[in-house]
Design a protein around this motif. Structure first.
Motif, PDB file in Angstrom:
ATOM      1  N   GLY A 210       0.812  -1.209   0.000  1.00 32.63           N
ATOM      2  CA  GLY A 210       0.000   0.000   0.000  1.00 32.63           C
ATOM      3  C   GLY A 210       0.848   1.263   0.000  1.00 32.63           C
ATOM      4  O   GLY A 210       0.541   2.228  -0.705  1.00 32.63           O
ATOM      5  N   THR A 211       1.927   1.256   0.777  1.00 34.60           N
ATOM      6  CA  THR A 211       2.834   2.406   0.810  1.00 34.60           C
ATOM      7  C   THR A 211       3.485   2.612  -0.543  1.00 34.60           C
ATOM      8  O   THR A 211       3.528   3.737  -1.070  1.00 34.60           O
ATOM      9  CB  THR A 211       3.915   2.207   1.886  1.00 34.60           C
ATOM     10  N   PHE A 212       3.980   1.523  -1.103  1.00 37.35           N
ATOM     11  CA  PHE A 212       4.623   1.584  -2.418  1.00 37.35           C
ATOM     12  C   PHE A 212       3.645   2.085  -3.478  1.00 37.35           C
ATOM     13  O   PHE A 212       3.943   3.035  -4.220  1.00 37.35           O
ATOM     14  CB  PHE A 212       5.146   0.195  -2.799  1.00 37.35           C
ATOM     15  N   ALA A 213       2.469   1.464  -3.541  1.00 36.21           N
ATOM     16  CA  ALA A 213       1.484   1.835  -4.557  1.00 36.21           C
ATOM     17  C   ALA A 213       0.988   3.258  -4.355  1.00 36.21           C
ATOM     18  O   ALA A 213       0.777   3.998  -5.326  1.00 36.21           O
ATOM     19  CB  ALA A 213       0.307   0.854  -4.522  1.00 36.21           C
ATOM     20  N   VAL A 218       0.606   8.754  -6.421  1.00 31.99           N
ATOM     21  CA  VAL A 218       0.690  10.216  -6.300  1.00 31.99           C
ATOM     22  C   VAL A 218       1.442  10.804  -7.485  1.00 31.99           C
ATOM     23  O   VAL A 218       1.080  11.867  -8.008  1.00 31.99           O
ATOM     24  CB  VAL A 218       1.373  10.599  -4.971  1.00 31.99           C
ATOM     25  N   MET A 219       2.480  10.092  -7.939  1.00 30.92           N
ATOM     26  CA  MET A 219       3.293  10.617  -9.027  1.00 30.92           C
ATOM     27  C   MET A 219       2.545  10.611 -10.359  1.00 30.92           C
ATOM     28  O   MET A 219       2.866  11.391 -11.262  1.00 30.92           O
ATOM     29  CB  MET A 219       4.594   9.836  -9.143  1.00 30.92           C
ATOM     30  N   PHE A 220       1.546   9.746 -10.503  1.00 29.22           N
ATOM     31  CA  PHE A 220       0.717   9.783 -11.717  1.00 29.22           C
ATOM     32  C   PHE A 220      -0.090  11.078 -11.767  1.00 29.22           C
ATOM     33  O   PHE A 220      -0.454  11.554 -12.850  1.00 29.22           O
ATOM     34  CB  PHE A 220      -0.220   8.579 -11.759  1.00 29.22           C
ATOM     35  N   ALA A 221      -0.358  11.642 -10.593  1.00 25.42           N
ATOM     36  CA  ALA A 221      -1.069  12.920 -10.557  1.00 25.42           C
ATOM     37  C   ALA A 221      -0.116  14.095 -10.714  1.00 25.42           C
ATOM     38  O   ALA A 221      -0.466  15.109 -11.307  1.00 25.42           O
ATOM     39  CB  ALA A 221      -1.831  13.043  -9.234  1.00 25.42           C
ATOM     40  N   VAL A 222       1.106  13.933 -10.200  1.00 22.55           N
ATOM     41  CA  VAL A 222       2.074  15.034 -10.225  1.00 22.55           C
ATOM     42  C   VAL A 222       2.788  15.133 -11.563  1.00 22.55           C
ATOM     43  O   VAL A 222       2.881  16.204 -12.171  1.00 22.55           O
ATOM     44  CB  VAL A 222       3.095  14.873  -9.082  1.00 22.55           C
ATOM     45  N   ILE A 223       3.321  14.008 -12.025  1.00 21.98           N
ATOM     46  CA  ILE A 223       4.043  13.981 -13.311  1.00 21.98           C
ATOM     47  C   ILE A 223       3.527  12.795 -14.137  1.00 21.98           C
ATOM     48  O   ILE A 223       4.226  11.795 -14.308  1.00 21.98           O
ATOM     49  CB  ILE A 223       5.572  13.888 -13.117  1.00 21.98           C
ATOM     50  N   PRO A 224       2.304  12.876 -14.649  1.00 20.51           N
ATOM     51  CA  PRO A 224       1.692  11.732 -15.337  1.00 20.51           C
ATOM     52  C   PRO A 224       2.504  11.221 -16.529  1.00 20.51           C
ATOM     53  O   PRO A 224       2.612  10.004 -16.737  1.00 20.51           O
ATOM     54  CB  PRO A 224       0.329  12.266 -15.775  1.00 20.51           C
ATOM     55  N   VAL A 228       3.934   7.384 -16.628  1.00 21.78           N
ATOM     56  CA  VAL A 228       3.559   6.431 -17.678  1.00 21.78           C
ATOM     57  C   VAL A 228       4.796   5.943 -18.411  1.00 21.78           C
ATOM     58  O   VAL A 228       4.949   4.737 -18.690  1.00 21.78           O
ATOM     59  CB  VAL A 228       2.565   7.077 -18.669  1.00 21.78           C
ATOM     60  N   ARG A 229       5.700   6.864 -18.713  1.00 23.65           N
ATOM     61  CA  ARG A 229       6.911   6.501 -19.447  1.00 23.65           C
ATOM     62  C   ARG A 229       7.761   5.516 -18.650  1.00 23.65           C
ATOM     63  O   ARG A 229       8.316   4.561 -19.204  1.00 23.65           O
ATOM     64  CB  ARG A 229       7.716   7.759 -19.778  1.00 23.65           C
ATOM     65  N   PHE A 230       7.850   5.731 -17.344  1.00 21.18           N
ATOM     66  CA  PHE A 230       8.667   4.819 -16.528  1.00 21.18           C
ATOM     67  C   PHE A 230       8.073   3.421 -16.529  1.00 21.18           C
ATOM     68  O   PHE A 230       8.784   2.439 -16.767  1.00 21.18           O
ATOM     69  CB  PHE A 230       8.769   5.327 -15.085  1.00 21.18           C
ATOM     70  N   TRP A 231       6.766   3.310 -16.251  1.00 22.64           N
ATOM     71  CA  TRP A 231       6.164   1.988 -16.072  1.00 22.64           C
ATOM     72  C   TRP A 231       5.932   1.258 -17.384  1.00 22.64           C
ATOM     73  O   TRP A 231       5.761   0.034 -17.385  1.00 22.64           O
ATOM     74  CB  TRP A 231       4.864   2.117 -15.286  1.00 22.64           C
ATOM     75  N   THR A 232       5.903   1.969 -18.497  1.00 25.05           N
ATOM     76  CA  THR A 232       5.706   1.303 -19.789  1.00 25.05           C
ATOM     77  C   THR A 232       7.000   1.099 -20.568  1.00 25.05           C
ATOM     78  O   THR A 232       7.056   0.274 -21.470  1.00 25.05           O
ATOM     79  CB  THR A 232       4.728   2.105 -20.672  1.00 25.05           C
ATOM     80  N   GLU A 233       8.046   1.838 -20.218  1.00 22.35           N
ATOM     81  CA  GLU A 233       9.298   1.744 -20.964  1.00 22.35           C
ATOM     82  C   GLU A 233      10.511   1.504 -20.057  1.00 22.35           C
ATOM     83  O   GLU A 233      11.146   0.453 -20.119  1.00 22.35           O
ATOM     84  CB  GLU A 233       9.523   3.025 -21.784  1.00 22.35           C
ATOM     85  N   SER A 234      10.819   2.467 -19.222  1.00 21.03           N
ATOM     86  CA  SER A 234      12.064   2.430 -18.459  1.00 21.03           C
ATOM     87  C   SER A 234      12.151   1.252 -17.496  1.00 21.03           C
ATOM     88  O   SER A 234      13.214   0.650 -17.336  1.00 21.03           O
ATOM     89  CB  SER A 234      12.231   3.737 -17.679  1.00 21.03           C
TER      90      SER A 234
END
Length: 401
Positions: A210-213, A218-224, A228-234
């Motif tokens: 829960g802490t990790f997620a 929060v970062m999807f709201a701050v720097i969407p 997205v780029r990190f979780w789909t590519e990096s």
């Protein structure tokens, strides 16, 4: 109260002396800053990630971040949530970041030694033990290289150790949170979530997840865009952190890529080997935990995680420190000496490497060049076999009665 003072005073003195080592590291950092030494490339990346977040620039690009010093050309490979967690470094002068990271790392190193010793049933009471053990750990290749690079391996290890051996052991409502934070910085500590599950602490595991997620959400709201780029590519591109076949990648994936000369099926093969090794590893973790050997169980998970990770640089192997503490307390002198010699010798640094050199190794160089991987895999398997035999012997003894 009066009776506890003689025992408490040496511990305070020992902690103070260990703290003096951290202050000496900070002083060295000041000298490096004033002398404009180029030290701590990785700590420079952490600071650059925080500054990039503040500037609103993209974190995950093929180009070097504009906030990096000119002598560092490394990408930001950490999760989106890591950037705000590195924000305290943004107020530190660029040249001093290495000293600050090193000082904090030495504090964490002392904490790990102290906590593990106590969890093993042998709390440190003599004033000279903690500073001597902390100083002695600096001889280990993963430790001194972590400090030299300005890495956060010792800090993340301390978070996990405190979570599992202190908070979780005490039944704290905060148990799991530190693992979640460490995983939100670097994904590899996620291996300790199943550790909590397999050892029956599912509430702690849920808090960790829960802490990790939550931090990542929060970062999807701050720097969407970056999220997205990190979780789909990096996140699925190990090459961003360097050549996976380089000798200093001491993971199963590194071993297989070296042996296969970067064959496209290498990662799949490494995962398959890890899946097979997971059977004795998980069984051993459960077995040791049920017997009350919480430190041993934690170390099996830690070293299995190093084998499983697509990239485990040699400086990630700082878990050697709590392993040595465990072995010394149990007076397992031969294994302790072997581990100390292996990791203090820095043997992999003397094996020919770089470019395509690893592809030309013969059997001898291959054994030395994969020595961390082979040692951990063999040790986990051997310990599982020993435990299986011990269990069979106990069953036979009960049956004989």
């Amino acid at each position: 109260m009066l009776k506890s003072r003689p025992a408490a005073e040496p511990r305070v003195l020992g902690a103070a002396l260990a703290g003096a080592l951290a202050l000496a590291m900070l002083a060295l950092g000041v000298v490096a800053w004033l002398g404009e030494w180029h030290l701590g490339a990785d700590s420079a990346v952490y600071r650059a990630g925080a500054l990039t977040l503040l500037k609103g620039e993209p974190l995950y690009t093929r180009e070097a971040l504009t906030t990096l010093p000119p002598w560092v050309l490394l990408p930001f490979t950490y999760t989106p949530a890591a950037a705000p967690l590195f924000l305290p470094l943004a107020i530190v002068p660029a040249g001093l970041t290495w000293g600050v990271a090193g000082a904090l790392s030495l504090v964490c190193l002392s904490v790990v030694i102290s906590v593990v010793a106590r969890a093993c049933g042998a709390p440190i009471t003599r004033w000279w033990v903690l500073p001597l053990a902390t100083a002695g750990a600096l001889a280990l290749e993963p430790v001194w290289k972590t400090l030299f690079l300005g890495q956060i391996n010792l800090i993340l290890m301390a978070l996990v150790v405190l979570d599992v051996l202190v908070l979780s052991a005490r039944g704290s409502r905060w148990a799991g949170v530190l693992i979640g934070i460490s995983a939100a910085i670097k994904l590899t500590p996620l291996i300790f979530v199943p550790h909590l599950l397999f050892t029956g602490r599912w509430k702690d595991a849920l808090r960790a997840l829960g802490t990790f997620a939550g931090l990542e959400a929060v970062m999807f709201a701050v720097i969407p865009g970056d999220a997205v780029r990190f979780w789909t590519e990096s996140a699925t591109d190990p090459s961003r952190v360097g050549s996976v076949h380089w000798i200093f990648n001491q993971s199963l994936n590194g071993l297989v890529n070296r042996a296969s000369e970067l064959a496209p099926w290498s990662l799949t093969m490494a995962i398959a080997i890890a899946a097979v090794l997971a059977v004795p590893a998980v069984w051993l973790v459960v077995r040791l935990h049920r017997r009350g050997d919480v430190v041993g169980a934690l170390l099996v998970t830690a070293f299995y995680g190093l084998l499983l990770s697509p990239v485990s640089w040699s400086h990630h192997w700082v878990w050697t420190v709590p392993l040595l503490v465990l072995l010394v307390i149990r007076r397992s002198w031969v294994p302790a000496a072997g581990v100390a010699v292996l990791f203090a010798s820095g043997v992999i640094m003397f094996v020919p490497n770089g470019g395509v050199t690893e592809f030309g190794w013969g059997l001898g160089w291959s054994l030395l060049g994969n020595v961390y991987v082979l040692t951990a895999a063999i040790a986990i398997t051997a310990l599982a076999v020993r435990e299986l035999r011990r269990g069979s012997a106990q069953v036979a003894a009960v049956a004989a009665k």
